[in-house]
Design a protein around this motif. Structure first.
Motif, mmCIF file in Angstrom:
data_model
loop_
_atom_site.group_PDB
_atom_site.id
_atom_site.type_symbol
_atom_site.label_atom_id
_atom_site.label_comp_id
_atom_site.label_asym_id
_atom_site.label_seq_id
_atom_site.Cartn_x
_atom_site.Cartn_y
_atom_site.Cartn_z
ATOM 1 N N VAL A 165 0.835 -1.198 0.000
ATOM 2 C CA VAL A 165 0.000 0.000 0.000
ATOM 3 C C VAL A 165 0.874 1.254 0.000
ATOM 4 N N ALA A 166 1.937 1.241 0.789
ATOM 5 C CA ALA A 166 2.851 2.380 0.797
ATOM 6 C C ALA A 166 3.485 2.589 -0.576
ATOM 7 N N THR A 167 3.840 1.478 -1.229
ATOM 8 C CA THR A 167 4.440 1.575 -2.563
ATOM 9 C C THR A 167 3.466 2.183 -3.567
ATOM 10 N N LEU A 168 2.207 1.787 -3.489
ATOM 11 C CA LEU A 168 1.202 2.331 -4.407
ATOM 12 C C LEU A 168 0.995 3.826 -4.163
ATOM 13 N N ALA A 169 0.954 4.225 -2.890
ATOM 14 C CA ALA A 169 0.815 5.650 -2.591
ATOM 15 C C ALA A 169 2.050 6.427 -3.050
ATOM 16 N N ALA A 170 3.226 5.836 -2.892
ATOM 17 C CA ALA A 170 4.458 6.488 -3.329
ATOM 18 C C ALA A 170 4.476 6.677 -4.842
ATOM 19 N N LEU A 171 4.011 5.665 -5.564
ATOM 20 C CA LEU A 171 3.943 5.786 -7.021
ATOM 21 C C LEU A 171 2.958 6.871 -7.443
ATOM 22 N N HIS A 172 1.867 6.981 -6.707
ATOM 23 C CA HIS A 172 0.889 8.024 -6.997
ATOM 24 C C HIS A 172 1.537 9.399 -6.856
ATOM 25 N N ARG A 173 2.317 9.562 -5.780
ATOM 26 C CA ARG A 173 2.983 10.849 -5.583
ATOM 27 C C ARG A 173 4.061 11.082 -6.641
ATOM 28 N N ALA A 174 4.906 10.069 -6.857
ATOM 29 C CA ALA A 174 6.036 10.242 -7.771
ATOM 30 C C ALA A 174 5.595 10.520 -9.205
ATOM 31 N N SER A 175 4.434 10.009 -9.578
ATOM 32 C CA SER A 175 3.943 10.199 -10.951
ATOM 33 C C SER A 175 3.040 11.407 -11.091
ATOM 34 N N GLY A 176 2.838 12.136 -10.006
ATOM 35 C CA GLY A 176 1.921 13.268 -10.062
ATOM 36 C C GLY A 176 0.490 12.842 -10.310
ATOM 37 N N GLY A 177 0.148 11.622 -9.881
ATOM 38 C CA GLY A 177 -1.204 11.110 -10.069
ATOM 39 C C GLY A 177 -1.416 10.346 -11.352
ATOM 40 N N ARG A 178 -0.414 10.366 -12.253
ATOM 41 C CA ARG A 178 -0.585 9.688 -13.545
ATOM 42 C C ARG A 178 -0.613 8.173 -13.386
ATOM 43 N N TRP A 179 0.107 7.658 -12.397
ATOM 44 C CA TRP A 179 0.152 6.202 -12.195
ATOM 45 C C TRP A 179 -1.247 5.631 -12.075
ATOM 46 N N ARG A 180 -2.119 6.313 -11.304
ATOM 47 C CA ARG A 180 -3.464 5.796 -11.094
ATOM 48 C C ARG A 180 -4.281 5.808 -12.379
ATOM 49 N N ASP A 181 -4.070 6.801 -13.209
ATOM 50 C CA ASP A 181 -4.917 6.980 -14.384
ATOM 51 C C ASP A 181 -4.377 6.309 -15.645
ATOM 52 N N THR A 182 -3.056 6.282 -15.793
ATOM 53 C CA THR A 182 -2.483 5.776 -17.041
ATOM 54 C C THR A 182 -1.549 4.593 -16.851
ATOM 55 N N ASP A 319 -4.134 -12.181 12.105
ATOM 56 C CA ASP A 319 -3.332 -11.191 11.434
ATOM 57 C C ASP A 319 -3.682 -9.795 11.934
ATOM 58 N N CYS A 320 -2.632 -8.998 12.193
ATOM 59 C CA CYS A 320 -2.858 -7.654 12.716
ATOM 60 C C CYS A 320 -1.597 -6.824 12.531
ATOM 61 N N ASP A 321 -1.551 -6.042 11.455
ATOM 62 C CA ASP A 321 -0.461 -5.107 11.218
ATOM 63 C C ASP A 321 -0.992 -3.695 11.406
ATOM 64 N N ALA A 322 -0.273 -2.888 12.175
ATOM 65 C CA ALA A 322 -0.655 -1.498 12.410
ATOM 66 C C ALA A 322 0.121 -0.606 11.441
ATOM 67 N N PHE A 323 -0.612 0.138 10.615
ATOM 68 C CA PHE A 323 -0.015 0.921 9.529
ATOM 69 C C PHE A 323 -0.516 2.361 9.637
ATOM 70 N N TRP A 324 0.418 3.296 9.590
ATOM 71 C CA TRP A 324 0.060 4.716 9.664
ATOM 72 C C TRP A 324 0.615 5.464 8.455
ATOM 73 N N VAL A 325 -0.096 6.541 8.103
ATOM 74 C CA VAL A 325 0.390 7.472 7.089
ATOM 75 C C VAL A 325 0.352 8.884 7.656
ATOM 76 N N ALA A 326 1.255 9.724 7.174
ATOM 77 C CA ALA A 326 1.290 11.114 7.616
ATOM 78 C C ALA A 326 0.248 11.962 6.896
ATOM 79 N N ASP A 327 -0.101 11.564 5.670
ATOM 80 C CA ASP A 327 -1.106 12.292 4.886
ATOM 81 C C ASP A 327 -2.071 11.275 4.300
ATOM 82 N N ARG A 328 -3.213 11.092 4.953
ATOM 83 C CA ARG A 328 -4.156 10.075 4.491
ATOM 84 C C ARG A 328 -4.761 10.421 3.138
ATOM 85 N N ALA A 329 -4.763 11.707 2.777
ATOM 86 C CA ALA A 329 -5.348 12.100 1.490
ATOM 87 C C ALA A 329 -4.576 11.474 0.331
#
Length: 486
Positions: A165-182, A319-329
């Motif tokens: 999940v962190a990797t997917l969010a990182a790709l979203h940021r690194a691509s300026g949102g293009r990863w999700r769309d294209t 199963d129980c992993d605790a995961f936090w993000v600094a910017d949930r948006a």
């Protein structure tokens, strides 16, 4: 016209039958815990033994009494188990459970709610949000991870999913949102140390970065921790080649040795280049409930995401992993998909959290209940006592290794894992591990450090005492004598 269907009543278990069967099952679990230390840690039967003892077809008629099922559990299943709750299970990392955790899981299963949206089970979502803030308080995590600000936490099934999940969010940021769309439009890169968990490479593959998308960064030969200078060099080389650095995964408590990567230096590099920093503390994060062990979390203020597994060392069943993000948006933007059948007034208002947008699957069970039961039963002081006990026992074992000239410690042991080896070749060390494990009295695992075969002694069961540590050492020392005697 089709033939009329014959009405058959399914043998549903009514509440009173469940009550009677439930008592029998709870008694069985309690008896298992009371006797698990008397069993061999691992089975000795060959592959296929359990399968051969089971019928080849399912039962035709139902209603079989729970006593018959429990009898087969004793006769067929339990002899084929590796007993992870055994006080002499020292392999991999702990996978603790506890009475409160089991009871919480039982209630969760009994309720059978779906927590994918706030609207589908409001209490499930709100309890989880509060519990994640409780955990952040217990570990003294940075304020940016609390739900009262821009961040927040969620329970994933494992640290592997958290990394994905962190990797997917990182790709979203690194691509300026293009990863999700294209999709993947450039070569994106992930970075971790050579001791980073295998799930990091797997996450990169699943995310579409390819098998060569992860850069393995060299570690300090003494501390086994990532070298910041090597990380910087890898990032600059990729930038020069036109690649896009997307995520760095730093580890607090690596799997091989529980090494702690220098997060302050790594975080500063990530901030300089605008790279997402995920901190994987799957095992060692639990140690931060103890103030004296929070040194390991220095630099966490740089992290965009962080995770640890209560199901390893914090008495909460898998199963129980605790995961936090600094910017949930950022996370929600990367993962949200909203079909019409999930639309509802609460979600549209923006006033609620829908955890379906924080994970890969849509559905999610009520994992927060078992964590709630554990935290209320043990409290901060009880959890601290459990962690400190493991650390003390590890130091006791390490002292025994130091006192025997035939052995050597192979790495530092800041938590409750001790890496050690005989001062002999790899074959002898492998024979030592195989021999002690074959007795069924203990179970240890191994790794390789600087190419050398190394034994791992991971301590964490709530039932483990100094007696179990001393017995394990006696077995190791005696076996080593037999192996080294000409």
């Amino acid at each position: 016209m089709p033939d009329q269907l014959v009405e058959v009543t399914a043998p549903h278990m009514d509440p009173e039958e469940f009550r009677r069967a439930g008592h029998a099952v709870v008694d069985w679990i309690a008896d298992y815990w009371a006797t698990v230390g008397q069993r061999p840690v691992t089975p000795s039967d060959p592959p296929g033994t359990v399968a051969a003892a089971l019928p080849t077809t399912p039962p035709t008629t139902g209603g079989e009494p729970v006593e018959a099922v429990l009898a087969d559990l004793d006769a067929i299943v339990v002899p084929g188990l590796t007993h992870w709750q055994h006080p002499s299970f020292f392999g991999y990392f702990p996978a603790n459970t506890s009475g409160p955790s089991v009871l919480g899981d039982l209630v969760s299963s009994g309720l059978g709610v779906q927590g994918m949206l706030w609207a589908t089970s409001p209490a499930s979502t709100e309890l989880e949000t509060v519990l994640m803030d409780w955990l952040a308080h217990l570990l003294d995590l940075p304020q940016r991870f609390r739900s009262t600000g821009t961040g927040g936490g969620v329970i994933q099934d494992s640290a592997s999913s958290a990394t994905l999940v962190a990797t997917l969010a990182a790709l979203h940021r690194a691509s300026g949102g293009r990863w999700r769309d294209t999709g993947i439009d450039r070569r994106y890169r992930a970075y971790t140390s050579t001791h980073g968990h295998s799930s990091i490479e797997k996450a990169a593959r699943i995310a579409g970065l390819g098998s060569d998308g992860t850069r393995a960064i060299d570690v300090d030969p003494d501390t086994q921790a990532m070298l910041p200078a090597a990380l910087r060099a890898a990032i600059e080389a990729d930038l020069a080649a036109g690649d896009v650095p997307a995520i760095v995964v730093a580890t607090i408590g690596t799997t091989s040795t529980t090494a702690v990567d220098p997060v302050p230096e790594i975080g500063a590099i990530c901030a300089e280049y605008g790279i997402w920093l995920h901190v994987d503390a799957a095992y060692a994060g639990a140690a931060a409930v103890c103030p004296e062990l929070r040194w390991s979390h220095a630099g966490l203020e740089y992290a965009d995401s962080y995770c640890f597994d209560p199901h390893k060392w914090l008495l909460t069943g898998f199963d129980c992993d605790a995961f936090w993000v600094a910017d949930r948006a950022e996370l929600i933007e990367a993962l949200t998909v909203l079909p019409e059948f999930l639309r509802n007034a609460a979600s549209d208002s923006g006033a609620v959290i829908d955890y379906r947008d924080w994970q890969v699957p849509l559905g999610r069970r009520f994992r927060a209940l078992k964590l709630w039961f554990v935290l209320r039963w043990y409290g901060a002081e009880g959890l601290q006592a459990h962690i400190r006990s493991g650390v003390r026992l590890a130091e006791r074992f390490a002292d025994q290794v130091r006192a025997d000239d035939r052995f050597e410690l192979a790495a530092a042991h800041p938590f409750a894992l001790v890496c050690f080896r005989l001062r002999a070749d790899d074959d002898v060390n492998a024979a030592l591990l195989a021999s002690v494990n074959a007795t069924g009295r203990v179970h240890l695992t191994h790794t390789r450090l600087a190419g050398r075969y190394t034994l791992r002694m991971a301590i964490g069961s709530p039932q483990t005492t100094a007696t179990h540590i001393d017995d394990a050492w006696t077995l190791l020392a005696t076996t080593a004598k037999d192996l080294l005697t000409p």
